[in-house]
Design a protein around this motif. Structure first.
Motif: not given
Ligand SMILES: Nc1ncnc2c1ncn2[C@@H]1O[C@H](COP(=O)(O)OP(=O)(O)OP(=O)(O)O)[C@@H](O)[C@H]1O
Ligand SMILES: [Mg+2]
Lengths: 333, 239
Positions: B12, B17, B36-38, B41, B52, B163, B195
């Motif tokens: 991004y 990411a 975990a968050n971020g 996934k 994407r 999720e 999660q």
């Molecule tokens: N549209 C976006 N613009 C900028 N950064 C993004 C965007 N979408 C995700 N990210 C970044 O990419 C990384 C991965 O995000 P992603 O949403 O894939 O995580 P996740 O594992 O699904 O988290 P969660 O469990 O919180 O849903 C994170 O650091 C997030 O901040």
């Protein structure tokens, strides 16, 4: 304020107001549908309408020749159908061109909405000026401008060679309701009903509602949003073409800047009814047309536009999202 | 292999990411991605479904390279996704949402369509009761059912779930996971992001753990669920 004038002419003011309002409503649909799928005001939609009015004028000249004459609505019905088709095609093509040239390249690059608005304003001016210079454009491609009788100067009013003489259809309260007004109202309602059914019942319509509500989910359902957006512009163009035909029946002349004020009114109608809402466009258009007429009767014709916009401000103060409020996406069957 | 992901990198802007993600999904399996968050996934799933674009790497579905296909064409290949946060069409009824799921099939009058609708209703009887209700007024759990049912209406060979247990009560989470298992037993391959690691590992034939955009552990669901370091980091001890 001249209440007795309003009271004495209430039927006429209402009927002609509804007829004009129905035209606003048809044009308003174009603004509202594009807003629904893109959250963007297609500023150049007024030009889509204006090109439609010229298509009508050209069909009249082409079929009828250049000798002015006066006919009744019944005598011109075939001519009107032909112009309707021509205007719808021309307007739809212009709308398609706009989407392709002024919007898609920007949206593809994820440009901010503001950029798209500027691009649309530019496109609007360019299209209007191009129409203003139509005699020279014809000259460049080696065509003689054969229409001098009606185009003395490029920017002059372009009148229909056929003037349609309204006939009284029936009387209400001493006022003879004219066939032209009745036809304009009925034809607009028919077009809107057809559009409403199309959006509700077809696969395209379902795709459109999906894109309006959630573009990402729509893509996951297999909706090709580029195609939906193009189709939405085309639908708006078709409605504007129909509006242009009715406008030429009722008003009888057009100019390269004829789209501007009508576009502003139609946009007002869309906002009044709730932008993004198809039925809102109808309500907003009719309300605007009628209140304009009442306002003109009460305060004098020169106050007509003031009344229209004061009404808009008042309604938005009370209901910021317009009368019917909800968006195209949320519109329920 | 039904799905192969090779060396996937997605950015991004300047933020990476996900980095060099590779894994495969065998026909008939349930594969889980936990983290975990971020961790990346959602980004991984969205890249598979085409929302994407990749910086590097390939997505291969049924032997066909689909890396550059737009999302709407991937659905037609029978790869469908229930997105994070459900993404139901809030202004449409439950039935209209399910119809949207079948958008690419364009066979709303056919017997096959009717059959699939019945199947969704038998998996989620609640949806049949709520058929005419506007989705925006459904509870979170019901919306999750709509999102899953809608994805099933595309008749997917591979179902991507992001999720599915998010924001649901424990009892409903159990129920949703039981339904995922049932969907899988009826022959649909499932790739699920979660999660809720305990449930996701219990369900998975194969699982991968994502940390800051990379796969750090892979193994069978049971294997990872029994691993001490995984327990400590993702299961909070209460398997
Ligand atoms: N549209 C976006 N613009 C900028 N950064 C993004 C965007 N979408 C995700 N990210 C970044 O990419 C990384 C991965 O995000 P992603 O949403 O894939 O995580 P996740 O594992 O699904 O988290 P969660 O469990 O919180 O849903 C994170 O650091 C997030 O901040
Ligand atoms: Mg996520």
């Amino acid at each position: 304020m001249d209440f007795s004038f309003l009271a004495n002419n209430i039927v006429e003011l209402t009927v002609t107001g509804l007829a004009l309002g129905a035209i606003y409503a048809l044009v308003a649909l174009g603004y509202t549908m594009v807003y629904g799928v893109l959250q963007l005001i297609n500023f150049a939609h007024s030009e889509v309408f204006m090109y439609g009015t010229f298509a009508v004028a050209w069909v009249f000249v082409f079929v009828h020749g250049r000798t002015p004459s006066t006919q009744t609505l019944g005598e011109t019905i075939g001519l009107l159908l032909l112009s309707l088709v021509a205007a719808m095609v021309v307007s739809a093509l212009i709308a398609m061109l706009l989407e392709r040239v002024a919007y898609r390249p920007l949206l593809k690059r994820k440009a901010p909405r503001l950029m798209a608005l500027i691009s649309a304003i530019g496109a609007s001016f360019a299209l209007a000026e191009l129409m203003g210079l139509r005699d020279r454009v014809a000259g460049w491609v080696g065509l003689r401008d054969d229409l001098d009788a009606y185009v003395a100067k490029a920017r002059d009013t372009y009148s229909n060679p056929v003037t349609i003489q309204p006939q009284t259809l029936f009387e209400v309260g001493g006022y003879g309701v004219k066939d032209v007004d009745v036809m304009v109202i009925l034809a607009s309602l028919f077009m809107m009903l057809a559009l409403d059914q199309f959006v509700r019942r077809t696969r395209f319509g379902r795709g459109m509602r999906a894109v309006a509500q959630d573009p990402e989910s729509a893509a996951l359902m297999g909706v090709n949003s580029t195609r939906i957006i193009r189709g939405t512009f085309i639908l708006g163009g078709l409605m504007a073409g129909a509006a242009a035909t009715l406008y030429m029946v009722k008003i009888g002349s057009t100019r390269q800047d004829a789209g501007f004020i009508l576009g502003v009114k139609a946009f007002t109608a869309a906002v009044l009814g709730g932008i993004g809402n198809l039925r809102g466009a109808l309500v907003g258009g009719l309300l605007l047309g009628v209140s304009e007429n009442y306002g003109a009767a009460l305060f004098g014709t020169e106050w007509k536009d003031v009344v229209a916009f004061v009404l808009l401000i008042l309604i938005l103060l009370v209901r910021p999202s317009g009368l019917l409020g909800e968006s195209l996406g949320k519109a329920r069957a | 292999m039904l799905l192969e992901v090779e060396g996937l990198c997605v950015n991004y802007g300047h933020i990476e990411a996900i980095r060099d993600i590779s894994f495969g999904v065998e026909e008939g399996q349930v594969v889980s991605l936990i983290g975990a968050n971020g961790a990346g996934k959602t980004t991984t799933l969205k890249t598979i479904s085409g929302l994407r674009t990749v910086r590097a790497g390939r997505v291969v579905f049924e032997g066909k390279d689909i890396t550059t296909l737009p999302p709407y064409e991937r659905v037609a290949l029978r790869l469908s996704q229930s997105p994070e946060g459900r993404g139901v069409f809030v202004g449409m009824t439950v039935r209209e949402n399910l119809d949207m799921g079948a958008y690419v099939r364009n066979d709303r009058k056919s017997a096959a369509y009717r059959e699939d609708l019945e199947r969704v209703f038998s998996l989620f009887p609640r949806l049949q009761e709520r058929e005419r209700q506007v989705a925006g007024t459904l509870s979170g759990g019901e919306q999750q059912m709509v999102a899953m049912g809608r994805a099933l209406m595309a008749r997917p060979r591979l179902l991507l779930l992001d999720e599915p247990s998010m924001g649901l009560a424990p009892k409903l989470i159990q129920q949703i996971f039981a339904i995922i298992r049932e969907i899988n037993e009826q022959g649909t391959t499932v790739l699920v992001v979660e999660q809720n690691a305990a449930q996701a590992l219990k369900l998975a034939d194969t699982a991968h753990i994502l940390e800051t955009g990379e796969i750090v552990r892979s193994g069978s669901g049971a294997e990872l669920a029994g691993d001490d370091s995984v327990k400590a980091a993702y299961l909070g001890g209460d398997v």
